[in-house]
Design an enzyme around this catalytic site. Structure first.
Site, PDB file in Angstrom:
ATOM      1  CB  SER A   7      20.362 -50.754  36.071  1.00 41.31           C
ATOM      2  OG  SER A   7      20.788 -51.366  37.274  1.00 41.31           O
ATOM      3  CG  HIS A  32      16.890 -53.561  35.145  1.00 36.72           C
ATOM      4  ND1 HIS A  32      16.266 -54.614  34.504  1.00 36.72           N
ATOM      5  CD2 HIS A  32      18.063 -54.053  35.624  1.00 36.72           C
ATOM      6  CE1 HIS A  32      17.037 -55.687  34.579  1.00 36.72           C
ATOM      7  NE2 HIS A  32      18.132 -55.382  35.258  1.00 36.72           N
ATOM      8  CG  ASP A  34      20.171 -55.164  38.348  1.00 34.26           C
ATOM      9  OD1 ASP A  34      19.778 -56.079  37.603  1.00 34.26           O
ATOM     10  OD2 ASP A  34      20.533 -54.042  37.929  1.00 34.26           O
ATOM     11  CG  MET A  36      22.878 -58.676  42.503  1.00 36.60           C
ATOM     12  SD  MET A  36      24.423 -57.837  42.169  1.00 36.60           S
ATOM     13  CE  MET A  36      24.004 -56.972  40.657  1.00 36.60           C
ATOM     14  CG  HIS A  65      17.980 -59.123  36.548  1.00 33.74           C
ATOM     15  ND1 HIS A  65      19.128 -58.613  35.981  1.00 33.74           N
ATOM     16  CD2 HIS A  65      18.105 -60.474  36.470  1.00 33.74           C
ATOM     17  CE1 HIS A  65      19.905 -59.610  35.589  1.00 33.74           C
ATOM     18  NE2 HIS A  65      19.305 -60.744  35.877  1.00 33.74           N
ATOM     19  CG  MET A  67      21.198 -61.455  38.811  1.00 35.45           C
ATOM     20  SD  MET A  67      22.135 -59.940  38.552  1.00 35.45           S
ATOM     21  CE  MET A  67      20.902 -58.750  39.004  1.00 35.45           C
ATOM     22  CG  MET A 136      22.490 -61.733  32.248  1.00 33.94           C
ATOM     23  SD  MET A 136      21.776 -60.216  32.898  1.00 33.94           S
ATOM     24  CE  MET A 136      23.256 -59.277  33.304  1.00 33.94           C
ATOM     25  CG  ASP A 174      20.729 -56.323  32.694  1.00 41.22           C
ATOM     26  OD1 ASP A 174      21.325 -55.241  32.851  1.00 41.22           O
ATOM     27  OD2 ASP A 174      20.274 -57.002  33.630  1.00 41.22           O
TER      28      ASP A 174
HETATM   29  C1  DX5 Z   1      24.331 -56.687  36.266  1.00 43.52           C
HETATM   30  C2  DX5 Z   1      22.930 -56.115  36.323  1.00 43.52           C
HETATM   31  C3  DX5 Z   1      22.706 -55.001  35.383  1.00 43.52           C
HETATM   32  C4  DX5 Z   1      23.588 -53.824  35.639  1.00 43.52           C
HETATM   33  C5  DX5 Z   1      23.647 -52.996  34.414  1.00 43.52           C
HETATM   34  O1  DX5 Z   1      24.423 -57.772  37.100  1.00 43.52           O
HETATM   35  O2  DX5 Z   1      21.999 -57.124  36.024  1.00 43.52           O
HETATM   36  O3  DX5 Z   1      21.358 -54.619  35.365  1.00 43.52           O
HETATM   37  O4  DX5 Z   1      23.166 -53.046  36.707  1.00 43.52           O
HETATM   38  O5  DX5 Z   1      24.522 -51.949  34.645  1.00 43.52           O
HETATM   39  P1  DX5 Z   1      25.394 -51.301  33.491  1.00 43.52           P
HETATM   40  O6  DX5 Z   1      24.413 -50.690  32.509  1.00 43.52           O
HETATM   41  O7  DX5 Z   1      26.210 -50.301  34.206  1.00 43.52           O
HETATM   42  O8  DX5 Z   1      26.206 -52.390  32.857  1.00 43.52           O
HETATM   43 ZN    ZN Z   2      19.874 -56.491  35.619  1.00 48.96          ZN
END
Ligand code: DX5
Ligand code: ZN
Length: 217
Positions: A7, A32, A34, A36, A65, A67, A136, A174
């Site tokens: 990630s 990956h 993320d 947000m 991903h 969010m 998750m 994840d």
């Molecule tokens: C959380 C994200 C994850 C996160 C994972 O909201 O969707 O992808 O970055 O990070 P680690 O592996 O540090 O938990």
């Molecule tokens: Zn993620």
């Protein structure tokens, strides 16, 4: 063979190109990413312009991903910047079936992410349409959180649901994945491990990625 998806939320944003090159030359399979919005989750990360820039140097699959609320407004934009896999949250989609068809029509693989409190049974009537379930194992919004142990049972249940329907859906885990808990996660039936903190806080990130990869053999 398990797939490893570091990630980039935990990357050094001042050295993004260097960190992307590190992943390019590692045993990792996907990036990956993320996204947000500060509404679906209580944090804001990065979005379209950053992904467009990353696409220019990234040599592996971009696993995005989302969010965000109302993700369907942006499917076309994420296709344009080069997302290969686009995951929406089950909890953010009123018309999930329509959303998945729209993602696929734009040439991307379609993923569905589920929060820790969401039971896998809600996917029973849509599993055939899902390429990847992003389960998750922490509450979404932040990297570096602790793995929720209950997830292991959910993985087993999801695997059974997928097999019962003869679907090809992959299971991605994840949040909070470490070299310590990865064997149990894979044993339960996971196909893809996302790892942010574990990879980027490692003194030897490529060796850590290799270690995770070898566990899935
Ligand atoms: C959380 C994200 C994850 C996160 C994972 O909201 O969707 O992808 O970055 O990070 P680690 O592996 O540090 O938990
Ligand atoms: Zn993620």
């Amino acid at each position: 063979m398990a797939l490893i998806a570091p990630s980039m939320l935990s990357a050094n944003f001042l050295q993004l190109e260097r960190d992307i090159e590190m992943i390019n030359t590692s045993d990792a399979d996907w990036f990956h990413l993320d996204v947000m919005d500060g509404r679906f989750v209580p944090n804001i990360s990065f979005g379209l312009p950053v992904i467009a820039a990353m696409k220019k140097v990234a040599k592996k699959t971009l696993d995005v991903h989302l969010m965000i609320v109302e993700p369907e407004k942006y499917f076309e934009d994420f296709a344009k910047v080069g997302a290969d896999i686009l995951s929406v949250h089950y909890e953010a989609c009123i018309h999930l079936h329509r959303s998945l068809q729209a993602i696929k029509a734009l040439g991307m693989k379609a993923g569905v992410a589920i929060n820790p409190h969401t039971p896998v049974t809600v996917l029973e009537d849509i599993i055939q349409d899902i390429d990847v379930v992003c389960m998750m194992s922490v509450n979404p919004g932040f990297g570096g959180q602790k793995f929720i142990p209950k997830t292991l049972k959910k993985i087993t249940a999801l695997k059974a649901l997928i097999q019962a329907q003869g679907a090809n859906t992959l299971i991605e885990i994840d949040g909070g994945v470490t070299v310590e808990n990865a064997p149990a996660i894979l044993q339960a039936g996971a196909d893809i491990l996302v790892a942010g903190n574990t990879v980027f806080s490692s003194a030897q990130p490529q060796a850590t990625i290799r270690q995770l990869k070898q566990m899935g053999q």
